[in-house]
Enzyme design. Sequence first.
Site, PDB file in Angstrom:
ATOM      1  N   GLY A 193       2.062   2.189  10.710  1.00 25.96           N
ATOM      2  CA  GLY A 193       2.989   3.307  10.558  1.00 25.96           C
ATOM      3  C   GLY A 193       3.629   3.748  11.863  1.00 25.96           C
ATOM      4  O   GLY A 193       4.234   4.818  11.932  1.00 25.96           O
ATOM      5  N   GLY A 195       2.656  -1.327   4.282  1.00 24.45           N
ATOM      6  CA  GLY A 195       2.685   0.106   3.995  1.00 24.45           C
ATOM      7  C   GLY A 195       4.109   0.566   3.735  1.00 24.45           C
ATOM      8  O   GLY A 195       4.674   0.358   2.658  1.00 24.45           O
ATOM      9  N   GLY A 196       4.727   1.178   4.765  1.00 25.11           N
ATOM     10  CA  GLY A 196       6.067   1.767   4.637  1.00 25.11           C
ATOM     11  C   GLY A 196       7.081   0.880   3.933  1.00 25.11           C
ATOM     12  O   GLY A 196       7.798   1.347   3.027  1.00 25.11           O
ATOM     13  N   SER A 254       3.131  -2.292  10.343  1.00 28.56           N
ATOM     14  CA  SER A 254       4.579  -2.299  10.560  1.00 28.56           C
ATOM     15  C   SER A 254       5.241  -3.652  10.280  1.00 28.56           C
ATOM     16  O   SER A 254       6.138  -4.074  11.012  1.00 28.56           O
ATOM     17  CB  SER A 254       4.904  -1.827  11.992  1.00 28.56           C
ATOM     18  OG  SER A 254       4.448  -0.502  12.172  1.00 28.56           O
ATOM     19  N   GLU A 285      -5.702  -5.077  10.412  1.00 29.59           N
ATOM     20  CA  GLU A 285      -4.703  -4.041  10.621  1.00 29.59           C
ATOM     21  C   GLU A 285      -5.006  -3.302  11.929  1.00 29.59           C
ATOM     22  O   GLU A 285      -5.801  -2.354  11.938  1.00 29.59           O
ATOM     23  CB  GLU A 285      -4.740  -3.035   9.473  1.00 29.59           C
ATOM     24  CG  GLU A 285      -4.420  -3.630   8.126  1.00 29.59           C
ATOM     25  CD  GLU A 285      -3.764  -2.609   7.214  1.00 29.59           C
ATOM     26  OE1 GLU A 285      -2.664  -2.883   6.757  1.00 29.59           O
ATOM     27  OE2 GLU A 285      -4.337  -1.535   7.000  1.00 29.59           O
ATOM     28  N   HIS A 287      -9.627   1.175   4.759  1.00 29.54           N
ATOM     29  CA  HIS A 287      -8.358   1.370   5.473  1.00 29.54           C
ATOM     30  C   HIS A 287      -8.596   2.319   6.643  1.00 29.54           C
ATOM     31  O   HIS A 287      -9.411   3.243   6.542  1.00 29.54           O
ATOM     32  CB  HIS A 287      -7.308   1.942   4.508  1.00 29.54           C
ATOM     33  CG  HIS A 287      -5.931   1.923   5.087  1.00 29.54           C
ATOM     34  ND1 HIS A 287      -5.492   2.878   5.976  1.00 29.54           N
ATOM     35  CD2 HIS A 287      -4.907   1.049   4.927  1.00 29.54           C
ATOM     36  CE1 HIS A 287      -4.246   2.590   6.327  1.00 29.54           C
ATOM     37  NE2 HIS A 287      -3.868   1.492   5.706  1.00 29.54           N
ATOM     38  N   ASN A 295       0.873  -1.180   0.000  1.00 32.03           N
ATOM     39  CA  ASN A 295       0.000   0.000   0.000  1.00 32.03           C
ATOM     40  C   ASN A 295       0.907   1.226   0.000  1.00 32.03           C
ATOM     41  O   ASN A 295       1.490   1.566   1.025  1.00 32.03           O
ATOM     42  CB  ASN A 295      -0.894  -0.024   1.258  1.00 32.03           C
ATOM     43  CG  ASN A 295      -1.719   1.248   1.404  1.00 32.03           C
ATOM     44  OD1 ASN A 295      -1.817   2.044   0.476  1.00 32.03           O
ATOM     45  ND2 ASN A 295      -2.312   1.438   2.577  1.00 32.03           N
ATOM     46  N   TRP A 296       1.017   1.845  -1.162  1.00 31.48           N
ATOM     47  CA  TRP A 296       1.932   2.987  -1.285  1.00 31.48           C
ATOM     48  C   TRP A 296       1.404   4.241  -0.581  1.00 31.48           C
ATOM     49  O   TRP A 296       2.136   5.197  -0.404  1.00 31.48           O
ATOM     50  CB  TRP A 296       2.149   3.333  -2.757  1.00 31.48           C
ATOM     51  CG  TRP A 296       3.008   2.370  -3.515  1.00 31.48           C
ATOM     52  CD1 TRP A 296       3.524   1.175  -3.085  1.00 31.48           C
ATOM     53  CD2 TRP A 296       3.467   2.534  -4.862  1.00 31.48           C
ATOM     54  NE1 TRP A 296       4.266   0.582  -4.083  1.00 31.48           N
ATOM     55  CE2 TRP A 296       4.247   1.397  -5.186  1.00 31.48           C
ATOM     56  CE3 TRP A 296       3.298   3.512  -5.833  1.00 31.48           C
ATOM     57  CZ2 TRP A 296       4.852   1.234  -6.431  1.00 31.48           C
ATOM     58  CZ3 TRP A 296       3.892   3.354  -7.081  1.00 31.48           C
ATOM     59  CH2 TRP A 296       4.666   2.223  -7.371  1.00 31.48           C
ATOM     60  N   LYS A 297       0.110   4.239  -0.245  1.00 30.62           N
ATOM     61  CA  LYS A 297      -0.546   5.434   0.310  1.00 30.62           C
ATOM     62  C   LYS A 297      -0.301   6.622  -0.637  1.00 30.62           C
ATOM     63  O   LYS A 297      -0.192   6.416  -1.839  1.00 30.62           O
ATOM     64  CB  LYS A 297      -0.045   5.710   1.722  1.00 30.62           C
ATOM     65  CG  LYS A 297      -0.102   4.462   2.603  1.00 30.62           C
ATOM     66  CD  LYS A 297       0.032   4.771   4.047  1.00 30.62           C
ATOM     67  CE  LYS A 297       0.106   3.473   4.828  1.00 30.62           C
ATOM     68  NZ  LYS A 297      -0.071   3.651   6.248  1.00 30.62           N
ATOM     69  N   GLU A 318      -7.031   4.749   7.692  1.00 32.55           N
ATOM     70  CA  GLU A 318      -6.835   6.179   7.370  1.00 32.55           C
ATOM     71  C   GLU A 318      -8.066   6.754   6.687  1.00 32.55           C
ATOM     72  O   GLU A 318      -8.363   7.940   6.832  1.00 32.55           O
ATOM     73  CB  GLU A 318      -5.555   6.347   6.522  1.00 32.55           C
ATOM     74  CG  GLU A 318      -4.315   6.140   7.380  1.00 32.55           C
ATOM     75  CD  GLU A 318      -3.089   5.599   6.665  1.00 32.55           C
ATOM     76  OE1 GLU A 318      -3.044   5.658   5.414  1.00 32.55           O
ATOM     77  OE2 GLU A 318      -2.184   5.095   7.355  1.00 32.55           O
TER      78      GLU A 318
HETATM   79  C1  PEP Z   1      -0.958   0.100   5.958  1.00 35.46           C
HETATM   80  O1  PEP Z   1      -1.070   1.300   5.821  1.00 35.46           O
HETATM   81  O2  PEP Z   1      -1.793  -0.643   5.428  1.00 35.46           O
HETATM   82  C2  PEP Z   1       0.171  -0.402   6.743  1.00 35.46           C
HETATM   83  C3  PEP Z   1       0.130  -1.645   7.154  1.00 35.46           C
HETATM   84  O3  PEP Z   1       1.197   0.472   6.995  1.00 35.46           O
HETATM   85  P1  PEP Z   1       2.617   0.138   7.695  1.00 35.46           P
HETATM   86  O4  PEP Z   1       3.112  -1.171   7.138  1.00 35.46           O
HETATM   87  O5  PEP Z   1       3.496   1.279   7.320  1.00 35.46           O
HETATM   88  O6  PEP Z   1       2.363   0.054   9.163  1.00 35.46           O
END
Ligand code: PEP
Length: 255
Positions: free
Chosen positions: A181, A238-239, A217, A175, A99, A10-12, A101
């Site tokens: 994040g 994500g990251g 994470s 999640e 999500h 997930n590049w956001k 966010e």
């Molecule tokens: C996400 O935004 O779906 C996510 C899991 O982010 P991260 O891996 O950065 O915690």
Amino acid sequence: MNIQNYVIGNWKMNGNWETNAKLINSIKSNLPHSLNNSSTKTVVCVPYIYLIQCKGLLNNSIIEYGAQDVSAHENGAYTGEVSAGMLADLGCKYVIIGHSERRVYHKEDNELIADKVNIALKYKLIPILCVGETLEQREEGITNKIVKQQLETVLQSIQNSEQKSNIDNIIIAYEPVWAIGTGKTATAEQAHTVHAYLREIADNYMHKSPSILYGGSVKPSNAKELFNMLHINGGLIGGASLNTQDFCDIISTLN
Ligand code: PEP
């Protein structure tokens, strides 16, 4: 149980034309060779505006692409929104829905999320439905209650709709909001307990047990432990999906 494994990035709201090309090309050339013969699917979910770019870059690749959200409406006067039909028109196959966010910053509730999943299924997209509790909810001991509400609202709504026969296309992503994040990961045991509970609920509605991915994470250093758990069928990343080495190392732990 023969359940499909996924690693979904997930590049956001990150990247630009130049960095996207570099990232995709380096992921393509660093992908573990074993992926060609493996059942794990790799997907990148990118900002709408770059879907067409990624479609080109991923032509003939085993990596697939998807969007990060979709409108709950089919078409019409909804300025700024992108419909499921438009995503399908582009050849896009996956879409992240619900999500945290979107739930927090855009006040999306379970009913709206159910409508989005419904329309995604109508256009043969694969919805990646995100559920998860906040830190306060975990500390209050209501994790199960929250994720049950989030998942059941959607599954009940689909079961009572014309999309009933497509219900098995849904992928679930657990999640925990406190792990997204933040660098804090749920332990493999913590995640697995919730995954097992989600599977129990999902199996009441779905004919085929779904893929349930963990997100929050995930890094190369914790992926193996998480993915080794029976009810964890890969990750939503994500990251770490923005870094070629980390993303490819995470993919290799499933192969
Ligand atoms: C996400 O935004 O779906 C996510 C899991 O982010 P991260 O891996 O950065 O915690």
